[in-house]
Design an enzyme around this catalytic site. Structure first.
Site, PDB file in Angstrom:
ATOM      1  N   GLY A  14     -72.603 131.829 -16.373  1.00  0.00           N
ATOM      2  CA  GLY A  14     -73.358 130.909 -15.532  1.00  0.00           C
ATOM      3  C   GLY A  14     -72.799 130.926 -14.113  1.00  0.00           C
ATOM      4  O   GLY A  14     -71.835 131.638 -13.813  1.00  0.00           O
ATOM      5  N   THR A  49     -71.581 115.483 -14.162  1.00  0.00           N
ATOM      6  CA  THR A  49     -72.442 115.446 -12.974  1.00  0.00           C
ATOM      7  C   THR A  49     -72.543 114.073 -12.318  1.00  0.00           C
ATOM      8  O   THR A  49     -72.372 113.043 -12.991  1.00  0.00           O
ATOM      9  CB  THR A  49     -73.861 115.908 -13.397  1.00  0.00           C
ATOM     10  OG1 THR A  49     -74.759 115.702 -12.322  1.00  0.00           O
ATOM     11  CG2 THR A  49     -74.379 115.137 -14.593  1.00  0.00           C
ATOM     12  N   ASP A  50     -72.889 114.084 -11.035  1.00  0.00           N
ATOM     13  CA  ASP A  50     -73.202 112.842 -10.307  1.00  0.00           C
ATOM     14  C   ASP A  50     -74.464 112.180 -10.870  1.00  0.00           C
ATOM     15  O   ASP A  50     -74.698 110.996 -10.630  1.00  0.00           O
ATOM     16  CB  ASP A  50     -73.399 113.158  -8.813  1.00  0.00           C
ATOM     17  CG  ASP A  50     -74.475 114.215  -8.568  1.00  0.00           C
ATOM     18  OD1 ASP A  50     -74.534 115.193  -9.343  1.00  0.00           O
ATOM     19  OD2 ASP A  50     -75.265 114.072  -7.606  1.00  0.00           O
ATOM     20  N   TYR A  90     -81.747 114.655 -17.825  1.00  0.00           N
ATOM     21  CA  TYR A  90     -80.556 115.504 -17.637  1.00  0.00           C
ATOM     22  C   TYR A  90     -79.304 114.614 -17.533  1.00  0.00           C
ATOM     23  O   TYR A  90     -78.328 114.820 -18.270  1.00  0.00           O
ATOM     24  CB  TYR A  90     -80.736 116.358 -16.375  1.00  0.00           C
ATOM     25  CG  TYR A  90     -79.480 117.049 -15.888  1.00  0.00           C
ATOM     26  CD1 TYR A  90     -78.943 118.139 -16.577  1.00  0.00           C
ATOM     27  CD2 TYR A  90     -78.831 116.620 -14.728  1.00  0.00           C
ATOM     28  CE1 TYR A  90     -77.792 118.774 -16.117  1.00  0.00           C
ATOM     29  CE2 TYR A  90     -77.685 117.251 -14.261  1.00  0.00           C
ATOM     30  CZ  TYR A  90     -77.168 118.322 -14.963  1.00  0.00           C
ATOM     31  OH  TYR A  90     -76.023 118.950 -14.506  1.00  0.00           O
ATOM     32  N   THR A 110     -79.125 122.948 -17.573  1.00  0.00           N
ATOM     33  CA  THR A 110     -79.051 122.492 -16.176  1.00  0.00           C
ATOM     34  C   THR A 110     -80.419 122.381 -15.470  1.00  0.00           C
ATOM     35  O   THR A 110     -80.457 122.120 -14.273  1.00  0.00           O
ATOM     36  CB  THR A 110     -78.138 123.435 -15.355  1.00  0.00           C
ATOM     37  OG1 THR A 110     -78.618 124.775 -15.502  1.00  0.00           O
ATOM     38  CG2 THR A 110     -76.705 123.376 -15.820  1.00  0.00           C
ATOM     39  N   ALA A 125     -74.110 124.545 -20.219  1.00  0.00           N
ATOM     40  CA  ALA A 125     -74.898 123.303 -20.183  1.00  0.00           C
ATOM     41  C   ALA A 125     -76.376 123.642 -20.093  1.00  0.00           C
ATOM     42  O   ALA A 125     -76.753 124.790 -19.850  1.00  0.00           O
ATOM     43  CB  ALA A 125     -74.502 122.475 -18.959  1.00  0.00           C
TER      44      ALA A 125
HETATM   45  N1  LIG Z   1     -75.752 123.311 -10.583  1.00  0.00           N
HETATM   46  C1  LIG Z   1     -75.511 122.104 -10.091  1.00  0.00           C
HETATM   47  O1  LIG Z   1     -75.952 121.746  -8.985  1.00  0.00           O
HETATM   48  C2  LIG Z   1     -74.646 121.142 -10.867  1.00  0.00           C
HETATM   49  C3  LIG Z   1     -74.418 119.865 -10.333  1.00  0.00           C
HETATM   50  C4  LIG Z   1     -73.605 118.986 -11.041  1.00  0.00           C
HETATM   51  C5  LIG Z   1     -73.029 119.365 -12.246  1.00  0.00           C
HETATM   52  N2  LIG Z   1     -73.290 120.597 -12.745  1.00  0.00           N
HETATM   53  C6  LIG Z   1     -72.676 120.971 -14.025  1.00  0.00           C
HETATM   54  O2  LIG Z   1     -71.854 122.096 -13.782  1.00  0.00           O
HETATM   55  C7  LIG Z   1     -71.789 122.910 -14.964  1.00  0.00           C
HETATM   56  C8  LIG Z   1     -72.087 124.352 -14.610  1.00  0.00           C
HETATM   57  O3  LIG Z   1     -73.399 124.416 -14.077  1.00  0.00           O
HETATM   58  P1  LIG Z   1     -74.059 125.809 -13.616  1.00  0.00           P
HETATM   59  O4  LIG Z   1     -75.002 125.465 -12.525  1.00  0.00           O
HETATM   60  O5  LIG Z   1     -73.009 126.819 -13.431  1.00  0.00           O
HETATM   61  O6  LIG Z   1     -74.908 126.160 -14.910  1.00  0.00           O
HETATM   62  P2  LIG Z   1     -75.743 127.476 -15.256  1.00  0.00           P
HETATM   63  O7  LIG Z   1     -75.625 128.490 -14.185  1.00  0.00           O
HETATM   64  O8  LIG Z   1     -77.106 127.016 -15.665  1.00  0.00           O
HETATM   65  O9  LIG Z   1     -74.962 128.046 -16.518  1.00  0.00           O
HETATM   66  C9  LIG Z   1     -75.027 127.435 -17.754  1.00  0.00           C
HETATM   67  C10 LIG Z   1     -74.574 128.442 -18.778  1.00  0.00           C
HETATM   68  O10 LIG Z   1     -74.675 127.834 -20.072  1.00  0.00           O
HETATM   69  C11 LIG Z   1     -74.890 128.888 -20.977  1.00  0.00           C
HETATM   70  N3  LIG Z   1     -75.498 128.463 -22.227  1.00  0.00           N
HETATM   71  C12 LIG Z   1     -76.759 128.051 -22.437  1.00  0.00           C
HETATM   72  N4  LIG Z   1     -76.957 127.774 -23.739  1.00  0.00           N
HETATM   73  C13 LIG Z   1     -75.770 128.049 -24.369  1.00  0.00           C
HETATM   74  C14 LIG Z   1     -75.335 127.973 -25.702  1.00  0.00           C
HETATM   75  N5  LIG Z   1     -76.140 127.543 -26.698  1.00  0.00           N
HETATM   76  N6  LIG Z   1     -74.055 128.326 -25.984  1.00  0.00           N
HETATM   77  C15 LIG Z   1     -73.220 128.776 -25.024  1.00  0.00           C
HETATM   78  N7  LIG Z   1     -73.587 128.866 -23.727  1.00  0.00           N
HETATM   79  C16 LIG Z   1     -74.855 128.499 -23.400  1.00  0.00           C
HETATM   80  C17 LIG Z   1     -75.850 129.822 -20.266  1.00  0.00           C
HETATM   81  O11 LIG Z   1     -75.628 131.105 -20.823  1.00  0.00           O
HETATM   82  P3  LIG Z   1     -76.783 132.192 -20.896  1.00  0.00           P
HETATM   83  O12 LIG Z   1     -76.973 132.622 -19.479  1.00  0.00           O
HETATM   84  O13 LIG Z   1     -76.200 133.242 -21.778  1.00  0.00           O
HETATM   85  O14 LIG Z   1     -77.990 131.485 -21.458  1.00  0.00           O
HETATM   86  C18 LIG Z   1     -75.410 129.718 -18.816  1.00  0.00           C
HETATM   87  O15 LIG Z   1     -74.636 130.826 -18.427  1.00  0.00           O
HETATM   88  C19 LIG Z   1     -72.746 122.274 -15.954  1.00  0.00           C
HETATM   89  O16 LIG Z   1     -72.033 121.440 -16.823  1.00  0.00           O
HETATM   90  C20 LIG Z   1     -73.653 121.413 -15.086  1.00  0.00           C
HETATM   91  O17 LIG Z   1     -74.184 120.333 -15.804  1.00  0.00           O
HETATM   92  C21 LIG Z   1     -74.078 121.504 -12.093  1.00  0.00           C
END
Ligand SMILES: NC(=O)c1ccc[n+]([C@@H]2O[C@H](COP(=O)([O-])OP(=O)(O)OC[C@H]3O[C@@H](n4cnc5c(N)ncnc54)[C@H](OP(=O)(O)O)[C@@H]3O)[C@@H](O)[C@H]2O)c1
Length: 302
Positions: A9, A99-100, A123, A60, A58
């Protein structure tokens, strides 16, 4: 060995890069070792010397979560519960990302870790459930709540806006939501410091919930104006004439409601690590000017 779950991710990729640069031994898994399947997680860990787990996996898709609550709940609450159960069994610490969006946005000054959580969308609700489920399974956790993340290896606001500004005469961006843009590099550095600190046993960061974003605050509109300024300077935005116009959230309705104020108070993590977080403008500059910036994502093929 550190185990990065969700290693492909946006954040997971950056955490792997940071640990690799610091020569910290790690392994990573993607969705082929599903966090929904406790046995699969247990089988993966079997025979490996896992000493730390970092969960970056997660659900997302904030808007889609409104119509896929059960899918979001499975990944954001049941998955972390499985991981925490295994972390407890392996007697290893767990870093989990939240998250916020667990807050409702009604605050008017930076939100501390002990402020009451009150999510306003599916979410945020499922992420809040994940925090609760994890805490019920293990004591040895670090929950890092972050916000407005962008990184080299994922779809994100910075890439999207540069692409949009390069191909449009004007763009409209909401100016009534306040928060802090956060470079995944900042969060990855904090994650690696917690791991190093804990492994060295020099100065253990206490378990608990921490708020981690870059410093400062802005709106999506002013963030876009800063992206425009820095991208022009870096030569990756060529359409200087694109006008950035403000709009209100009500003019740009989305399926999920967003908190109008989500600036997080980071004093707890800075004190625990003896570490000053960078200002968001500085972190944006680091991102835009990095050789890792992926020009293909803004439609520039070299
Ligand atoms: N993005 C934001 O703005 C933001 C803001 C606040 C908090 N966060 C938090 O930060 C964290 C990282 O976010 P991100 O943006 O990096 O997320 P992301 O790019 O959407 O990556 C999420 C990863 O989760 C994996 N995943 C999905 N289903 C799965 C499963 N069943 N088992 C194992 N892995 C699985 C996906 O793998 P595949 O690609 O193989 O499906 C993907 O690589 C999350 O906890 C998110 O809630 C994000």
């Amino acid at each position: 060995m550190v185990w990065i779950i969700g290693c492909k991710g946006m954040l997971g990729s950056e955490v792997c890069r940071t640990l690799s640069e610091k020569n910290i031994d790690f392994t990573g898994t993607d969705s082929s070792v599903s966090i929904l399947d406790y046995s699969a997680l247990e089988n993966f860990a079997c025979g490996k010397d896992i000493s730390f787990i970092v969960n970056c996996a997660a659900y997302t898709a904030v808007d889609k979560a409104e119509s896929e609550v059960e899918k979001a709940r499975a990944l954001n609450a049941d998955g972390p519960k499985n991981i925490a159960r295994l972390a407890k069994k392996l007697a290893c610490p767990l870093i989990h990302i939240s998250t916020d969006y667990v807050f409702d946005g009604s605050a008017s000054s930076p939100i501390s870790e002990n402020s009451p959580i009150k999510p306003i969308g599916a979410y945020g609700l499922t992420k809040a459930e994940g925090e609760k489920a994890l805490v019920a399974e293990t004591d040895d956790f670090y929950i890092l709540r972050t916000a407005w993340l962008y990184g080299f290896d994922g779809k994100n606001f910075v890439y999207t806006m540069i692409r949009a500004m390069n191909s449009h005469e004007s763009v409209k961006v909401v100016s009534d939501q306040r928060g802090t843009p956060t470079n995944c590099q900042t969060l990855s550095l904090v994650i690696s410091k917690i791991i190093e600190d804990r492994m060295s046993k020099k100065h253990e960061v206490p378990n608990g919930i921490y708020h981690v974003t870059d410093e400062g605050e802005t709106t999506w509109f002013d963030f876009t104006r800063e992206i425009k300024k820095q991208a022009l300077k870096a030569g990756i935005l060529v359409n200087e004439g694109c006008v950035v116009n403000p709009c209100s959230t009500s003019e740009y309705p989305t399926p999920a409601k967003r908190p109008s104020y989500s600036v997080l108070d980071k004093s707890k993590i800075q004190k625990a690590l003896g570490f000053k977080l960078p200002e968001w403008q500085e972190s944006l500059g680091k991102f835009i000017n990095s050789p890792l910036f992926d020009k293909k994502r803004i439609d520039i093929v070299e």
